[in-house]
Design a protein around this motif. Structure first.
Motif, PDB file in Angstrom:
ATOM      1  N   MET A   1     -25.197 -32.512 -37.448  1.00 13.44           N
ATOM      2  CA  MET A   1     -25.226 -33.651 -36.541  1.00 13.44           C
ATOM      3  C   MET A   1     -23.836 -34.208 -36.252  1.00 13.44           C
ATOM      4  N   ILE A   2     -22.881 -33.929 -37.134  1.00 11.05           N
ATOM      5  CA  ILE A   2     -21.520 -34.449 -36.897  1.00 11.05           C
ATOM      6  C   ILE A   2     -20.921 -33.861 -35.622  1.00 11.05           C
ATOM      7  N   PRO A   3     -20.863 -32.508 -35.482  1.00 13.35           N
ATOM      8  CA  PRO A   3     -20.360 -31.988 -34.194  1.00 13.35           C
ATOM      9  C   PRO A   3     -21.266 -32.320 -33.021  1.00 13.35           C
ATOM     10  N   VAL A   4     -22.589 -32.480 -33.289  1.00 17.18           N
ATOM     11  CA  VAL A   4     -23.497 -32.851 -32.204  1.00 17.18           C
ATOM     12  C   VAL A   4     -23.148 -34.239 -31.672  1.00 17.18           C
ATOM     13  N   ILE A   5     -22.900 -35.175 -32.583  1.00 15.59           N
ATOM     14  CA  ILE A   5     -22.538 -36.534 -32.157  1.00 15.59           C
ATOM     15  C   ILE A   5     -21.224 -36.528 -31.390  1.00 15.59           C
ATOM     16  N   ILE A   6     -20.255 -35.754 -31.905  1.00 17.47           N
ATOM     17  CA  ILE A   6     -18.951 -35.696 -31.227  1.00 17.47           C
ATOM     18  C   ILE A   6     -19.084 -35.048 -29.856  1.00 17.47           C
TER      19      ILE A   6
ATOM     20  N   LYS B   1     -17.439 -39.807 -16.291  1.00 13.68           N
ATOM     21  CA  LYS B   1     -16.084 -40.084 -15.795  1.00 13.68           C
ATOM     22  C   LYS B   1     -16.014 -40.074 -14.274  1.00 13.68           C
ATOM     23  N   PRO B   2     -16.560 -39.040 -13.587  1.00 12.91           N
ATOM     24  CA  PRO B   2     -16.532 -39.097 -12.114  1.00 12.91           C
ATOM     25  C   PRO B   2     -17.333 -40.266 -11.556  1.00 12.91           C
ATOM     26  N   ILE B   3     -18.445 -40.611 -12.232  1.00 15.20           N
ATOM     27  CA  ILE B   3     -19.249 -41.742 -11.757  1.00 15.20           C
ATOM     28  C   ILE B   3     -18.467 -43.037 -11.917  1.00 15.20           C
ATOM     29  N   ALA B   4     -17.770 -43.182 -13.059  1.00 14.73           N
ATOM     30  CA  ALA B   4     -16.938 -44.365 -13.256  1.00 14.73           C
ATOM     31  C   ALA B   4     -15.810 -44.422 -12.230  1.00 14.73           C
TER      32      ALA B   4
ATOM     33  N   ALA C   1     -20.736 -37.340 -27.362  1.00 18.37           N
ATOM     34  CA  ALA C   1     -19.809 -38.340 -26.813  1.00 18.37           C
ATOM     35  C   ALA C   1     -18.893 -37.719 -25.764  1.00 18.37           C
ATOM     36  N   VAL C   2     -18.411 -36.494 -26.057  1.00 17.22           N
ATOM     37  CA  VAL C   2     -17.535 -35.819 -25.093  1.00 17.22           C
ATOM     38  C   VAL C   2     -18.307 -35.494 -23.810  1.00 17.22           C
ATOM     39  N   LEU C   3     -19.543 -34.978 -23.960  1.00 23.55           N
ATOM     40  CA  LEU C   3     -20.365 -34.647 -22.802  1.00 23.55           C
ATOM     41  C   LEU C   3     -20.649 -35.887 -21.957  1.00 23.55           C
ATOM     42  N   ALA C   4     -20.990 -36.999 -22.624  1.00 25.13           N
ATOM     43  CA  ALA C   4     -21.247 -38.245 -21.890  1.00 25.13           C
ATOM     44  C   ALA C   4     -20.011 -38.681 -21.119  1.00 25.13           C
TER      45      ALA C   4
ATOM     46  N   ARG D   1     -26.415 -44.050 -23.067  1.00 26.90           N
ATOM     47  CA  ARG D   1     -27.751 -43.445 -23.015  1.00 26.90           C
ATOM     48  C   ARG D   1     -27.669 -41.932 -23.136  1.00 26.90           C
ATOM     49  N   ILE D   2     -26.736 -41.322 -22.400  1.00 29.88           N
ATOM     50  CA  ILE D   2     -26.567 -39.867 -22.502  1.00 29.88           C
ATOM     51  C   ILE D   2     -26.223 -39.470 -23.933  1.00 29.88           C
ATOM     52  N   HIS D   3     -25.303 -40.221 -24.557  1.00 31.69           N
ATOM     53  CA  HIS D   3     -24.907 -39.931 -25.942  1.00 31.69           C
ATOM     54  C   HIS D   3     -26.095 -40.051 -26.883  1.00 31.69           C
ATOM     55  N   LEU D   4     -26.845 -41.158 -26.753  1.00 33.15           N
ATOM     56  CA  LEU D   4     -27.974 -41.399 -27.650  1.00 33.15           C
ATOM     57  C   LEU D   4     -29.063 -40.350 -27.452  1.00 33.15           C
TER      58      LEU D   4
END
Length: 457
Positions: A160-165, A176-179, A168-171, A6-9
Motif C-alpha cells: 500500500m505504500i507505493p500504491v498511496i504514493i 494538474k491540467p484541470i487546475a 497521489a502522483v496519478l491524482a 477523491r482520486i487519491h482516496l
C-alpha cells in the motif's frame, strides 16, 4: 472534497480492496491445499495399515497400530456399538474424539484443536467388524497458516505504500491540467484578456486534446469578440453619421428654414434621405444579428417564373433594364422561396447601385443550377475582393456614400446563402463589371464564398 483528494482516496481504496481479495484467495487456496495434503497422507497410512493388518493376522494388533501411529496423532478401533477395542496415541495428544464420525475423511475441530482424520472398516482379530480411526493434529499446519496470514497482511501493508504514493502522483497528473484550466479561466475573468493553456508537445493523450480544444475555443472566442467589437464600433459610427447629418439639417432648418424655402426643402430632403438610409441599415443589422431565426422552409421552386416575378418588381421600382434569360425551362430547384428572393434582392440592388448600364440575370443548368447576375459598372479591385463580404466593408467609401450603401448587403447575402446551402462566387474586372453566381447544390453543407479576379487562378 477536492477532485485530487477523491482520486487519491478512491484509487487507494480500490487497490486495498483488490490486494485484500487477492491475499484472501491466496490464503484460502494454500490452507485448503495444506489440509487436503494431510488428509491424503492419512488415507495412505490407513491403506498401508489395513494391508499390513490383513497380511499379519497372528501379529499383535497393538504393535501394528503403533508402527503406523502418526506424529502428534492417534489410532482408535471401535466396534459396532461404539466401544473402544484398541486406542493408541502420541503422548502430546490428549483429545477425546467423539464416538461417531459421519464423514469418511476430512478435518474437524475437537476441543478447540483442528485434526485431520480418516476412517475405514477393519476385521479385528476376533473376527468382528470394527471401525478404524486415524487422526493427526494440525497444530503445526495451523501455526504455519498463522504465519502466512501475518506475512500476507504485512505484504498488503507494504504494497500500500507505493500504491498511496502512486495514487497521489496519478491524482496530480490528472488534476494538474484541470487546475491550469481553472486558473486560466479565473485569470481571463479577472483581467478580461484571452489566454491559452501551455500544451506539452511530446504527449498525445486526452489531457493534451483537452488543452488543444480549450486553446481552439479561446482563439474562436477571441476572434468572435474582436469581430463583435469591430461590429459594434462600425455600427455605432455608421449610425452616428446619419444622426449627425439629421441633427445638422434640423438646426439649419430651425435657424433659416422658416424664412428660406430653398433651405427648408434642402434640409427636409437630406433628413428624409438619411432617415431612409438609417432605417435600411438598422433592418440589415437586425437581420445579421438574428441567429435564432426559423429554419428554411424548403420546397420546389420553378426558377423561370420566380425570377420573372422578381425582375418585374425591380423594373417597375427603378425603371432600369433588368434583363432575364432562362436557358432551360422548367428549371426546378428545392429552396426557401422567401429567403432566396431576399438574397436576390440584395444582389440586384447592389448591381443597380454600382452600375448605370443594363443588368443581366441568367439562369442555367450546368451539372447544377446557377443564377448569374451581371452588371457592367465600376467593378471591384482585385485587392478588395477578399473583403467584400465583411460587415461595413466598402470598396469606395466616397462612392458608396453617394449610393447609400453601408457595407452590410453582401454580408447579409453570405449569411442567407449559408442558410440555404448555396455557394456564392464573384468574378470582377475593375471598370468593366461584376458577375455574381448563386450555385445550388445539395452537397454544400456549409456555404462557401469564392472570390476571384477574372483571368487569375
Amino acid at each position: 472534497m477536492k477532485l485530487r483528494n477523491r482520486i487519491h482516496l478512491y484509487s487507494t481504496l480500490l487497490m486495498l480492496v483488490i490486494l485484500t481479495i487477492l491475499t484472501a484467495v491466496i490464503y484460502y487456496a494454500f490452507s485448503s491445499l495444506a489440509y487436503s495434503t494431510e488428509v491424503d497422507e492419512l488415507d495412505s497410512v490407513s491403506e498401508a495399515l489395513l494391508s499390513t493388518f490383513n497380511a499379519n493376522a497372528t501379529v499383535d494388533p497393538d504393535e501394528i497400530l503403533r508402527a503406523y501411529l502418526p506424529v502428534s496423532g492417534l489410532i482408535k478401533v471401535t466396534d459396532q456399538d461404539g466401544r473402544t477395542l484398541k486406542s493408541v496415541q502420541s503422548p502430546n495428544v490428549t483429545t477425546q474424539f467423539p464416538g461417531e464420525i459421519e464423514e469418511e475423511s476430512g478435518t474437524m475441530v475437537v476441543e478447540g484443536e483442528r485434526f485431520a482424520f480418516t476412517t475405514a472398516p477393519v476385521i479385528w482379530s476376533d473376527g468382528t467388524i470394527a471401525d478404524l480411526l486415524i487422526a493427526k493434529s494440525l497444530s503445526e499446519v495451523s501455526g504455519n497458516l498463522e504465519t502466512l496470514r501475518l506475512v500476507l497482511a504485512a505484504a498488503v501493508l507494504l504494497a500500500m505504500i507505493p500504491v498511496i504514493i502512486s495514487g497521489a502522483v496519478l491524482a496530480g497528473i490528472v488534476t494538474k491540467p484541470i487546475a491550469a484550466l481553472t486558473n486560466t479561466m479565473r485569470s481571463i475573468q479577472r483581467s478580461g484578456n484571452f489566454q491559452k493553456l501551455p500544451v506539452a508537445e511530446q504527449s498525445n493523450d486526452e489531457l493534451k486534446q483537452m488543452g488543444l480544444t480549450f486553446n481552439d475555443m479561446m482563439a474562436l472566442l477571441e476572434e468572435n469578440y474582436s469581430k463583435q467589437e469591430e461590429f459594434v464600433s462600425n455600427a455605432s459610427h455608421e449610425l452616428k453619421t446619419p444622426l449627425t447629418i439629421i441633427g445638422s439639417y434640423a438646426r439649419l432648418l430651425e435657424r433659416q428654414g422658416l424664412d428660406d424655402e430653398a433651405v427648408a426643402k434642402e434640409s427636409i430632403a437630406a433628413i428624409r434621405a438619411e432617415t431612409d438610409r438609417m432605417k435600411e441599415m438598422i433592418e440589415q443589422l437586425l437581420l445579421i444579428a438574428r441567429r435564432n431565426e426559423t429554419a428554411p422552409e424548403i420546397k420546389k421552386v420553378e426558377l423561370g417564373s420566380f425570377l420573372n416575378e422578381t425582375i418585374s418588381a425591380f423594373n417597375q421600382s427603378y425603371e432600369r433594364d433588368f434583363l432575364l434569360e432562362v436557358e432551360k425551362e422548367p428549371l426546378i430547384v428545392r429552396t426557401d422561396a422567401v429567403k432566396l428572393k431576399q438574397l436576390l434582392y440584395i444582389l440586384l440592388d447592389n448591381a443597380r447601385k454600382y452600375s448605370s448600364d443594363r443588368i443581366e440575370v441568367i439562369a442555367k443548368a450546368e451539372g447544377t443550377t446557377i443564377i448569374q447576375i451581371k452588371d457592367y459598372g465600376y467593378g471591384i479591385p482585385k485587392d478588395s475582393l477578399p473583403y467584400v463580404f465583411d460587415r461595413f466593408y466598402r470598396v469606395d467609401k466616397a462612392r458608396t456614400r453617394e449610393t447609400g450603401g453601408v457595407g452590410l448587403g453582401l454580408s447579409l447575402a453570405a449569411h442567407l446563402a449559408e442558410l440555404l446551402d448555396l455557394r456564392l462566387e464573384i468574378e470582377s474586372i475593375e471598370d468593366l463589371g461584376t458577375t455574381v453566381s448563386v450555385i445550388f447544390s445539395s452537397n454544400f453543407n456549409v456555404a462557401e464564398v469564392q472570390l476571384k479576379e477574372e483571368g487569375s487562378s
